[in-house]
Design an enzyme around this catalytic site. Structure first.
Site, PDB file in Angstrom:
ATOM      1  N   GLU A 155     -37.463  10.514  99.280  1.00 15.75           N
ATOM      2  CA  GLU A 155     -36.190  10.382  99.907  1.00 15.75           C
ATOM      3  C   GLU A 155     -35.542   9.056  99.338  1.00 15.75           C
ATOM      4  OE1 GLU A 155     -39.234  10.478 103.405  1.00 15.75           O
ATOM      5  OE2 GLU A 155     -39.184   9.923 101.237  1.00 15.75           O
ATOM      6  N   TYR A 156     -36.258   8.111  98.776  1.00 21.44           N
ATOM      7  CA  TYR A 156     -35.629   6.841  97.997  1.00 21.44           C
ATOM      8  C   TYR A 156     -34.994   7.239  96.612  1.00 21.44           C
ATOM      9  CZ  TYR A 156     -35.644   2.553  95.397  1.00 21.44           C
ATOM     10  OH  TYR A 156     -35.242   1.423  94.453  1.00 21.44           O
TER      11      TYR A 156
END
Length: 267
Positions: A155-156
């Site tokens: 996600e990051y």
């Protein structure tokens, strides 16, 4: 070389600590008045005091830019201490995320809100006054993972990977306004938190814990690069100062890696 920052006001998000504090410190050393941002009132005060002790001009501002209400609070906080913002360094972010097996819809949305939408709130807040004055600098701080993402925290890396694309699009949108937009992607940075983490890791493994030894271990086993050194926050700050300077007026829409060659990428 004169960077031409003496009369500029720079907002650096997330600058109460770590890389943001390094960027804020260098910009102040180069003559800018720096707005040191914390999510809460009082959070930025120690960094403001440290910059002042070194002869720089710094003012504390606050607001949780992860929300619309918090961004509005920051805008009001800025208006209370400064009549304008010439430079916005969107440094705030968090290496949040899980694993591919654990990631959920909410975790993807949360990382994007933190690492992308918070920055766009700052653009929305300050770009129009820049446009009216005919001068401005916007910098997005991404990561080496925008080019070379890791297996964990998808996600990051996906969120940070959006920033170079946003940079190009926004630079095109602001063409001819006097505002430049660029993206800076550091590699591993020797922030106090990173030093503490890897020093403790070395201690648990029975290794030497002086920084030279810890740094060598990090470069051999975690993130090698071609310079053989790990950058400190001030090193990133000097690079950002160059990007936002008057002499860099023609630097626009660029994705600039400052990772010692760790990305090993052609573009």
């Amino acid at each position: 070389m004169e960077l031409g920052l003496d009369d500029k006001v720079a907002l650096v998000t997330g600058s109460w600590r770590g890389t943001g504090a390094g960027i804020a410190t260098v910009l102040a050393e180069e003559g800018a008045t720096v707005l040191v941002h914390g999510l809460e009132a009082g959070q930025a005060d120690p960094t403001v005091a440290a910059i002042g002790a070194r002869g720089g001009r710094a003012l504390a501002v606050h607001g949780d830019i992860r929300t619309d209400d918090g961004a509005a609070e920051l805008r009001a906080s800025v208006a209370a201490v400064a009549d304008r913002v010439d430079i916005v360094v969107n440094n705030y972010g968090a290496a949040d995320g899980t694993t591919w097996e654990q990631a959920t819809g909410p975790s993807w949305h949360a990382s994007y809100d933190t690492n992308v939408v918070s920055a766009m709130r700052m653009v929305d807040a300050f770009v129009e006054p820049m446009r009216s004055r005919g001068w401005g600098r916007i910098v997005f701080v991404a990561t080496v993972g925008a080019t070379r993402p890791g297996e964990r925290n998808p996600e990051y890396y996906a969120a940070k990977g959006a920033l170079p694309a946003i940079t190009v699009s926004l630079a095109r949108h602001l063409a001819g306004t006097g505002i430049t937009v660029n993206c800076v992607s550091p590699g591993l940075i020797a922030t106090p938190a990173v030093i503490e983490r890897f020093t403790e890791q070395a201690r648990r493994r029975g290794l030497d814990t002086d920084w030279a030894s810890v740094e060598r271990h990090v470069l051999e086993s975690v993130m090698p690069n071609h310079t053989g050194r790990v950058a400190f926050p001030d090193d990133i700050g000097r690079f950002v100062a160059m990007v936002v300077s008057q002499p860099s007026w023609h630097l626009n829409g660029a994705h600039l890696r400052i990772d010692g060659g760790a990305a090993d990428a052609v573009t």
